[in-house]
Design an enzyme around this catalytic site. Sequence first.
Site, PDB file in Angstrom:
ATOM      1  N   LYS A   1     -47.801  31.697  27.281  1.00 50.03           N
ATOM      2  CA  LYS A   1     -46.879  32.521  26.885  1.00 50.03           C
ATOM      3  C   LYS A   1     -45.413  32.512  27.139  1.00 50.03           C
ATOM      4  O   LYS A   1     -45.101  31.853  26.640  1.00 50.03           O
ATOM      5  CB  LYS A   1     -47.438  34.191  26.935  1.00 50.03           C
ATOM      6  CG  LYS A   1     -48.293  34.294  25.793  1.00 50.03           C
ATOM      7  CD  LYS A   1     -48.092  35.268  25.907  1.00 50.03           C
ATOM      8  CE  LYS A   1     -49.338  36.314  24.769  1.00 50.03           C
ATOM      9  NZ  LYS A   1     -49.855  37.755  24.690  1.00 50.03           N
TER      10      LYS A   1
ATOM     11  N   ASP B   1     -46.998  38.808  17.806  1.00 50.04           N
ATOM     12  CA  ASP B   1     -46.877  40.172  19.468  1.00 50.04           C
ATOM     13  C   ASP B   1     -46.380  41.760  18.175  1.00 50.04           C
ATOM     14  O   ASP B   1     -47.066  42.599  18.729  1.00 50.04           O
ATOM     15  CB  ASP B   1     -47.116  40.480  20.970  1.00 50.04           C
ATOM     16  CG  ASP B   1     -48.267  39.415  21.106  1.00 50.04           C
ATOM     17  OD1 ASP B   1     -49.080  39.383  20.335  1.00 50.04           O
ATOM     18  OD2 ASP B   1     -48.625  39.046  21.994  1.00 50.04           O
TER      19      ASP B   1
HETATM   20  P1  NAP Z   1     -48.869  41.323  32.573  1.00 53.58           P
HETATM   21  O1  NAP Z   1     -48.498  41.090  31.586  1.00 53.58           O
HETATM   22  O2  NAP Z   1     -50.195  40.943  33.281  1.00 53.58           O
HETATM   23  O3  NAP Z   1     -48.864  43.055  32.894  1.00 53.58           O
HETATM   24  C1  NAP Z   1     -49.832  44.213  33.454  1.00 53.58           C
HETATM   25  C2  NAP Z   1     -49.035  45.006  33.032  1.00 53.58           C
HETATM   26  O4  NAP Z   1     -50.546  45.929  33.509  1.00 53.58           O
HETATM   27  C3  NAP Z   1     -48.457  44.947  34.142  1.00 53.58           C
HETATM   28  O5  NAP Z   1     -46.918  46.575  33.657  1.00 53.58           O
HETATM   29  C4  NAP Z   1     -48.794  46.032  35.759  1.00 53.58           C
HETATM   30  O6  NAP Z   1     -47.885  46.499  36.127  1.00 53.58           O
HETATM   31  C5  NAP Z   1     -50.115  47.306  34.847  1.00 53.58           C
HETATM   32  N1  NAP Z   1     -51.045  47.188  36.445  1.00 53.58           N
HETATM   33  C6  NAP Z   1     -51.662  46.297  36.180  1.00 53.58           C
HETATM   34  N2  NAP Z   1     -52.493  46.983  36.996  1.00 53.58           N
HETATM   35  C7  NAP Z   1     -52.563  48.170  36.871  1.00 53.58           C
HETATM   36  C8  NAP Z   1     -52.539  48.957  37.830  1.00 53.58           C
HETATM   37  N3  NAP Z   1     -54.740  48.978  38.758  1.00 53.58           N
HETATM   38  N4  NAP Z   1     -52.573  50.474  37.473  1.00 53.58           N
HETATM   39  C9  NAP Z   1     -51.170  50.643  36.850  1.00 53.58           C
HETATM   40  N5  NAP Z   1     -50.791  49.272  35.918  1.00 53.58           N
HETATM   41  C10 NAP Z   1     -51.431  48.418  36.150  1.00 53.58           C
HETATM   42  O7  NAP Z   1     -50.624  41.737  30.540  1.00 53.58           O
HETATM   43  P2  NAP Z   1     -49.480  41.736  29.849  1.00 53.58           P
HETATM   44  O8  NAP Z   1     -50.104  40.752  28.467  1.00 53.58           O
HETATM   45  O9  NAP Z   1     -49.220  42.659  29.106  1.00 53.58           O
HETATM   46  O10 NAP Z   1     -51.249  42.613  29.198  1.00 53.58           O
HETATM   47  C11 NAP Z   1     -51.455  43.811  29.164  1.00 53.58           C
HETATM   48  C12 NAP Z   1     -52.342  44.964  28.271  1.00 53.58           C
HETATM   49  O11 NAP Z   1     -52.226  45.026  27.172  1.00 53.58           O
HETATM   50  C13 NAP Z   1     -53.876  43.825  28.773  1.00 53.58           C
HETATM   51  O12 NAP Z   1     -55.099  45.075  28.837  1.00 53.58           O
HETATM   52  C14 NAP Z   1     -54.252  43.301  27.318  1.00 53.58           C
HETATM   53  O13 NAP Z   1     -55.192  42.593  27.056  1.00 53.58           O
HETATM   54  C15 NAP Z   1     -53.714  44.041  26.360  1.00 53.58           C
HETATM   55  N6  NAP Z   1     -53.076  43.210  24.652  1.00 53.58           N
HETATM   56  C16 NAP Z   1     -53.392  43.811  24.031  1.00 53.58           C
HETATM   57  C17 NAP Z   1     -53.086  42.669  22.763  1.00 53.58           C
HETATM   58  C18 NAP Z   1     -53.330  43.082  21.940  1.00 53.58           C
HETATM   59  O14 NAP Z   1     -52.993  42.110  20.585  1.00 53.58           O
HETATM   60  N7  NAP Z   1     -54.239  44.686  21.400  1.00 53.58           N
HETATM   61  C19 NAP Z   1     -51.660  41.844  22.932  1.00 53.58           C
HETATM   62  C20 NAP Z   1     -51.962  41.787  24.613  1.00 53.58           C
HETATM   63  C21 NAP Z   1     -51.937  42.526  25.511  1.00 53.58           C
HETATM   64  P3  NAP Z   1     -47.483  45.851  37.493  1.00 53.58           P
HETATM   65  O15 NAP Z   1     -46.502  45.300  36.876  1.00 53.58           O
HETATM   66  O16 NAP Z   1     -47.366  47.028  38.381  1.00 53.58           O
HETATM   67  O17 NAP Z   1     -47.637  44.777  37.902  1.00 53.58           O
END
Ligand code: NAP
Length: 280
Positions: A65, A101
């Site tokens: 992205k 998004d």
């Molecule tokens: P990302 O950029 O990798 O960010 C992950 C986030 O989760 C960070 O804030 C991270 O915190 C936190 N995190 C991960 N493991 C954790 C833990 N064990 N305890 C506490 N915090 C934790 O991922 P993303 O793209 O933003 O996606 C995040 C979620 O949204 C995913 O589940 C994804 O599938 C979902 N999503 C859904 C859609 C939809 O259309 N429904 C679209 C996009 C994403 P740190 O900064 O501390 O690592």
Amino acid sequence: MKRAFLLAYPAGHSLSPAMHNAAFEALRIDAAYQALEVAPALLPEAVALLRQADCYGANVTIPHKLAVIPCLDLLTDDAKAIGAVNTIVNQDGRLLGHNTDAAGFLRALREDGGFQPAGKDALLLGAGGAARAVAYALLKAGAARLDVYNRSEGKARALAQNFATLGEMQALEPGDLAARVLACGLLVNATSVGMRRGGFDPDESPLPAGVLPEKGFVCDLVYRPARTRLLREAESVGLRTQNGLPMLAYQGAEALERWTGRVAPVAVMIAAAQDALAQA
Ligand code: NAP
């Protein structure tokens, strides 16, 4: 036949092909959507192929992205502000980068969840890519106040600073989390916690035990599993909830509308995504 793609790495479990191909069929558009597994080193080559006349463009997901931005000709204001592209539109050989998004999240909240964020206090968990799009969407939609909490506190502070000009947004200290959750009108989980995937425990909640809003709407961007622990606990105390499937469908609908100029059949897309999820 027109073509559209998903650029991902890995691409195996995506619901997008089922969703978009069902929409093309419902609209009687002669087009096919295909997920392409593109290793990071091959991204520029894959993006260059999108300039061909029979190609609508592509969706872009993890891990491309941000990396895709230098391969594009122009970004929309939303994509620039969020700093990430999830949709590429081929306009006569020029590639325009969008971020659907944010719009997808808002439409899901309003049209599927029946929740209007304007004037509400919202609390966002997470500070990654999805959280950036959600924060931007909520501030642009007129949320009265947006608190953000993240495991890595520095990332939450950076996010709040980044969007400070858009509205009232602040990063929470761990000690303030429970009180702000209790008081918020909208809670959004944009962390990966609760997701069923290697390394994650699908029965974890991003909140400490017993901490939930008193009467807010709870939205979890995770959709695999369909009802995360956070959503089950929120439902058990009578809160309204929404999982991440409507957002996925609406961000896809927003992309399809930009590619084709047609109104996307969102109900068809949600049903196709649900079917694909049930079979996965
Ligand atoms: P990302 O950029 O990798 O960010 C992950 C986030 O989760 C960070 O804030 C991270 O915190 C936190 N995190 C991960 N493991 C954790 C833990 N064990 N305890 C506490 N915090 C934790 O991922 P993303 O793209 O933003 O996606 C995040 C979620 O949204 C995913 O589940 C994804 O599938 C979902 N999503 C859904 C859609 C939809 O259309 N429904 C679209 C996009 C994403 P740190 O900064 O501390 O690592």
